[in-house]
Write a protein that holds these residues in place. Structure first.
Motif, PDB file in Angstrom:
ATOM      1  N   CYS A  94       0.849  -1.195   0.000  1.00 16.48           N
ATOM      2  CA  CYS A  94       0.000   0.000   0.000  1.00 16.48           C
ATOM      3  C   CYS A  94       0.883   1.242   0.000  1.00 16.48           C
ATOM      4  N   THR A  96      -0.612   4.434   0.061  1.00 11.16           N
ATOM      5  CA  THR A  96      -1.428   5.583   0.471  1.00 11.16           C
ATOM      6  C   THR A  96      -0.938   6.129   1.821  1.00 11.16           C
ATOM      7  N   LEU A  97      -1.500   7.279   2.219  1.00  9.40           N
ATOM      8  CA  LEU A  97      -0.919   8.106   3.275  1.00  9.40           C
ATOM      9  C   LEU A  97      -0.426   7.385   4.535  1.00  9.40           C
ATOM     10  N   SER A  98      -1.290   6.626   5.206  1.00  8.32           N
ATOM     11  CA  SER A  98      -0.863   6.016   6.476  1.00  8.32           C
ATOM     12  C   SER A  98       0.328   5.087   6.256  1.00  8.32           C
ATOM     13  N   CYS A  99       0.257   4.301   5.205  1.00 12.70           N
ATOM     14  CA  CYS A  99       1.347   3.359   4.935  1.00 12.70           C
ATOM     15  C   CYS A  99       2.599   4.102   4.492  1.00 12.70           C
ATOM     16  N   CYS A 135      -4.881   2.467  -1.018  1.00 14.19           N
ATOM     17  CA  CYS A 135      -5.287   2.020   0.321  1.00 14.19           C
ATOM     18  C   CYS A 135      -5.935   0.639   0.334  1.00 14.19           C
ATOM     19  N   LEU A 136      -5.383  -0.220   1.179  1.00  7.85           N
ATOM     20  CA  LEU A 136      -5.897  -1.587   1.296  1.00  7.85           C
ATOM     21  C   LEU A 136      -6.928  -1.707   2.414  1.00  7.85           C
ATOM     22  N   GLY A 137      -7.279  -0.578   3.004  1.00  6.39           N
ATOM     23  CA  GLY A 137      -8.390  -0.574   3.947  1.00  6.39           C
ATOM     24  C   GLY A 137      -8.036  -1.010   5.360  1.00  6.39           C
ATOM     25  N   HIS A 138      -6.746  -1.051   5.687  1.00  7.27           N
ATOM     26  CA  HIS A 138      -6.331  -1.409   7.050  1.00  7.27           C
ATOM     27  C   HIS A 138      -5.386  -0.323   7.571  1.00  7.27           C
ATOM     28  N   CYS A 139      -5.790   0.947   7.405  1.00 13.17           N
ATOM     29  CA  CYS A 139      -4.888   2.074   7.668  1.00 13.17           C
ATOM     30  C   CYS A 139      -4.422   2.123   9.124  1.00 13.17           C
ATOM     31  N   VAL A 144       0.798  -1.814   5.356  1.00 14.41           N
ATOM     32  CA  VAL A 144       0.121  -3.056   5.021  1.00 14.41           C
ATOM     33  C   VAL A 144       0.649  -3.615   3.699  1.00 14.41           C
TER      34      VAL A 144
HETATM   35  S1  FES Z   1      -3.243   3.749   3.837  1.00 17.90           S
HETATM   36 FE1  FES Z   1      -2.422   1.762   3.659  1.00 17.90          FE
HETATM   37  S2  FES Z   1      -4.062   0.502   4.224  1.00 17.90           S
HETATM   38 FE2  FES Z   1      -4.945   2.470   4.152  1.00 17.90          FE
END
Ligand code: FES
Length: 168
Positions: A94, A96-99, A135-139, A144
């Motif tokens: 992933c 996206t932001l959190s990852c 995003c894989l939905g486990h932010c 992830v």
């Molecule tokens: S940002 Fe990586 S799982 Fe949502």
């Protein structure tokens, strides 16, 4: 970002095997419209082949009774569908932001430097392929990684190294 507009042809006709055919027939009865089956049918294809070819898009459209363009739209929009042959183990990281904030780049760098695979490519032996996905939905448990559909959360390089060592 990889180009997701191009489909690859295998030059061979595609059809579901017996198991997926039965699953398709079971599921289609449960959906309110036949077009609701586009995403599940793409999943069945990916489960069977590991990826979605140009021929599979046409086959799904015929089975559902819709336009190939609608199946194409879904297949190219959602990054969870692989549009080219993958390695035996397809690794999705992933981005996206959190990852991203929690270290996804270290994982991607490790895969490039130590495993020899970069996004959109396979290792020379075909064992691993890599893709950076949205995003894989486990932010909450970032970063992830997903390997052949299994989720691995709170990943770091050491854990990934151990995990890859268990894959034959
Ligand atoms: S940002 Fe990586 S799982 Fe949502």
């Amino acid at each position: 970002m990889s180009d997701r507009s191009q489909l690859i042809s295998t030059g061979e006709p595609f059809e579901f095997d017996k198991k997926r055919d039965a699953e398709f027939e079971r599921l289609i009865k449960r959906y309110p419209t036949r077009e609701s089956m586009i995403l599940p049918a793409l999943w069945l294809t990916q489960e069977q082949e590991g990826w979605v070819s140009q021929e599979a898009i046409g086959y799904i459209a015929d089975r559902i009774g819709t336009f190939a363009a609608k199946v194409y739209e879904a297949a190219t929009f959602y990054t969870m569908y692989n549009l080219k042959p993958t390695g035996k183990y397809h690794i999705c990281v992933c981005r996206t932001l959190s990852c991203w904030l929690r270290g996804k780049q270290e994982i991607v760098d490790y895969l490039r430097d130590e495993v020899g695979v970069t996004p959109g490519k396979k290792t020379e032996d075909g064992k691993f392929s890599l893709e950076e996905v949205e995003c894989l939905g486990h932010c909450g448990t970032a970063p992830v990684v997903q390997i052949n559909g299994e989720f691995y959360e709170n990943m770091d390089v050491e854990q990934l190294k151990s995990l890859l060592a268990t894959l034959e």
